[in-house]
Write a protein that holds these residues in place. Sequence first.
Motif, PDB file in Angstrom:
ATOM      1  N   GLU A  74       0.804  -1.217   0.000  1.00 60.88           N
ATOM      2  CA  GLU A  74       0.000   0.000   0.000  1.00 60.88           C
ATOM      3  C   GLU A  74       0.837   1.268   0.000  1.00 60.88           C
ATOM      4  O   GLU A  74       0.329   2.353  -0.258  1.00 60.88           O
ATOM      5  CB  GLU A  74      -0.942   0.026   1.220  1.00 60.88           C
ATOM      6  N   GLU A  75       2.111   1.146   0.294  1.00 59.86           N
ATOM      7  CA  GLU A  75       3.022   2.291   0.288  1.00 59.86           C
ATOM      8  C   GLU A  75       3.822   2.366  -1.008  1.00 59.86           C
ATOM      9  O   GLU A  75       4.637   3.266  -1.178  1.00 59.86           O
ATOM     10  CB  GLU A  75       3.964   2.203   1.482  1.00 59.86           C
ATOM     11  N   GLY A  76       3.626   1.392  -1.908  1.00 59.65           N
ATOM     12  CA  GLY A  76       4.349   1.379  -3.177  1.00 59.65           C
ATOM     13  C   GLY A  76       5.717   0.726  -3.098  1.00 59.65           C
ATOM     14  O   GLY A  76       6.548   0.912  -3.978  1.00 59.65           O
ATOM     15  N   LYS A  77       5.947  -0.056  -2.047  1.00 66.48           N
ATOM     16  CA  LYS A  77       7.245  -0.726  -1.866  1.00 66.48           C
ATOM     17  C   LYS A  77       7.084  -2.227  -2.063  1.00 66.48           C
ATOM     18  O   LYS A  77       6.058  -2.800  -1.713  1.00 66.48           O
ATOM     19  CB  LYS A  77       7.781  -0.459  -0.456  1.00 66.48           C
ATOM     20  N   PRO A  78       8.126  -2.902  -2.593  1.00 65.39           N
ATOM     21  CA  PRO A  78       8.050  -4.355  -2.763  1.00 65.39           C
ATOM     22  C   PRO A  78       8.169  -5.071  -1.419  1.00 65.39           C
ATOM     23  O   PRO A  78       8.877  -4.616  -0.521  1.00 65.39           O
ATOM     24  CB  PRO A  78       9.243  -4.672  -3.663  1.00 65.39           C
ATOM     25  N   GLN A  79       7.445  -6.171  -1.308  1.00 65.09           N
ATOM     26  CA  GLN A  79       7.476  -6.981  -0.087  1.00 65.09           C
ATOM     27  C   GLN A  79       7.414  -8.448  -0.519  1.00 65.09           C
ATOM     28  O   GLN A  79       6.508  -8.841  -1.246  1.00 65.09           O
ATOM     29  CB  GLN A  79       6.271  -6.611   0.765  1.00 65.09           C
ATOM     30  N   ILE A  80       8.384  -9.252  -0.089  1.00 64.11           N
ATOM     31  CA  ILE A  80       8.476 -10.663  -0.468  1.00 64.11           C
ATOM     32  C   ILE A  80       7.445 -11.478   0.312  1.00 64.11           C
ATOM     33  O   ILE A  80       7.358 -11.370   1.530  1.00 64.11           O
ATOM     34  CB  ILE A  80       9.891 -11.225  -0.201  1.00 64.11           C
ATOM     35  N   LEU A  81       6.693 -12.327  -0.406  1.00 67.39           N
ATOM     36  CA  LEU A  81       5.739 -13.235   0.234  1.00 67.39           C
ATOM     37  C   LEU A  81       6.322 -14.635   0.356  1.00 67.39           C
ATOM     38  O   LEU A  81       6.048 -15.343   1.319  1.00 67.39           O
ATOM     39  CB  LEU A  81       4.439 -13.298  -0.562  1.00 67.39           C
ATOM     40  N   GLY A  82       7.104 -15.054  -0.654  1.00 61.49           N
ATOM     41  CA  GLY A  82       7.678 -16.387  -0.630  1.00 61.49           C
ATOM     42  C   GLY A  82       8.618 -16.603  -1.801  1.00 61.49           C
ATOM     43  O   GLY A  82       8.540 -15.907  -2.807  1.00 61.49           O
ATOM     44  N   VAL A  83       9.517 -17.570  -1.644  1.00 60.12           N
ATOM     45  CA  VAL A  83      10.483 -17.918  -2.685  1.00 60.12           C
ATOM     46  C   VAL A  83      10.545 -19.434  -2.770  1.00 60.12           C
ATOM     47  O   VAL A  83      10.627 -20.113  -1.753  1.00 60.12           O
ATOM     48  CB  VAL A  83      11.894 -17.370  -2.362  1.00 60.12           C
ATOM     49  N   LYS A  84      10.484 -19.965  -4.013  1.00 65.35           N
ATOM     50  CA  LYS A  84      10.529 -21.420  -4.215  1.00 65.35           C
ATOM     51  C   LYS A  84      11.567 -21.763  -5.271  1.00 65.35           C
ATOM     52  O   LYS A  84      11.791 -21.007  -6.200  1.00 65.35           O
ATOM     53  CB  LYS A  84       9.172 -21.934  -4.701  1.00 65.35           C
ATOM     54  N   GLY A  85      12.145 -22.941  -5.132  1.00 68.20           N
ATOM     55  CA  GLY A  85      13.051 -23.496  -6.136  1.00 68.20           C
ATOM     56  C   GLY A  85      14.468 -22.978  -6.012  1.00 68.20           C
ATOM     57  O   GLY A  85      14.746 -22.019  -5.298  1.00 68.20           O
ATOM     58  N   GLY A  86      15.369 -23.636  -6.731  1.00 70.38           N
ATOM     59  CA  GLY A  86      16.770 -23.219  -6.767  1.00 70.38           C
ATOM     60  C   GLY A  86      17.486 -23.399  -5.437  1.00 70.38           C
ATOM     61  O   GLY A  86      16.920 -23.862  -4.454  1.00 70.38           O
ATOM     62  N   THR A  87      18.739 -23.009  -5.439  1.00 63.24           N
ATOM     63  CA  THR A  87      19.552 -23.090  -4.221  1.00 63.24           C
ATOM     64  C   THR A  87      19.304 -21.861  -3.355  1.00 63.24           C
ATOM     65  O   THR A  87      18.777 -20.854  -3.829  1.00 63.24           O
ATOM     66  CB  THR A  87      21.048 -23.167  -4.565  1.00 63.24           C
ATOM     67  N   LYS A  88      19.715 -21.935  -2.116  1.00 62.34           N
ATOM     68  CA  LYS A  88      19.538 -20.818  -1.171  1.00 62.34           C
ATOM     69  C   LYS A  88      20.218 -19.549  -1.695  1.00 62.34           C
ATOM     70  O   LYS A  88      19.659 -18.456  -1.583  1.00 62.34           O
ATOM     71  CB  LYS A  88      20.104 -21.230   0.191  1.00 62.34           C
TER      72      LYS A  88
END
Length: 137
Positions: free
Chosen positions: A87-101
């Motif tokens: 709501e402030e126009g900033k990115p926010q991560i919800l989740g990450v899948k796959g690949g290496t850490k």
Amino acid sequence: MRTLFLIAFLTVSSLSFAQEGVTVSGNAISITEIPPIWPGCIGNAAETKACFKKELVKHVVSNFRFPEGYKKGTVKEKVVVDFVINEEGKPQILGVKGGTKVLQEEAKRNILAIPQMTPGKAGGSPRAIKYTMPFTF
């Protein structure tokens, strides 16, 4: 005269409180999501949406750095990042899948480096809009 004044007042009042992206048709109410606007993108909704997609891809490609020990073309992995422009126009991560850490961390860093933008809207109010970005190495 009073009746005419009352009708005019009610008409003007209803128009001034109308919300952007809200349509009423009979008993159905439809709320249209308006996507976030990338800095520098101008035009109507379709043009700003296309500009957002183009600028997002350009950002991801130009800001990606292969982690130490990885070289372009030697990795055959896919990382998928779910995120919102809040709501402030900033990115926010919800989740990450796959690949290496290590590749996941680079994909997250890249998304979090997205510039501040005008937030998306729904019903005239700022709203978090969800996106999914695949990174294929």
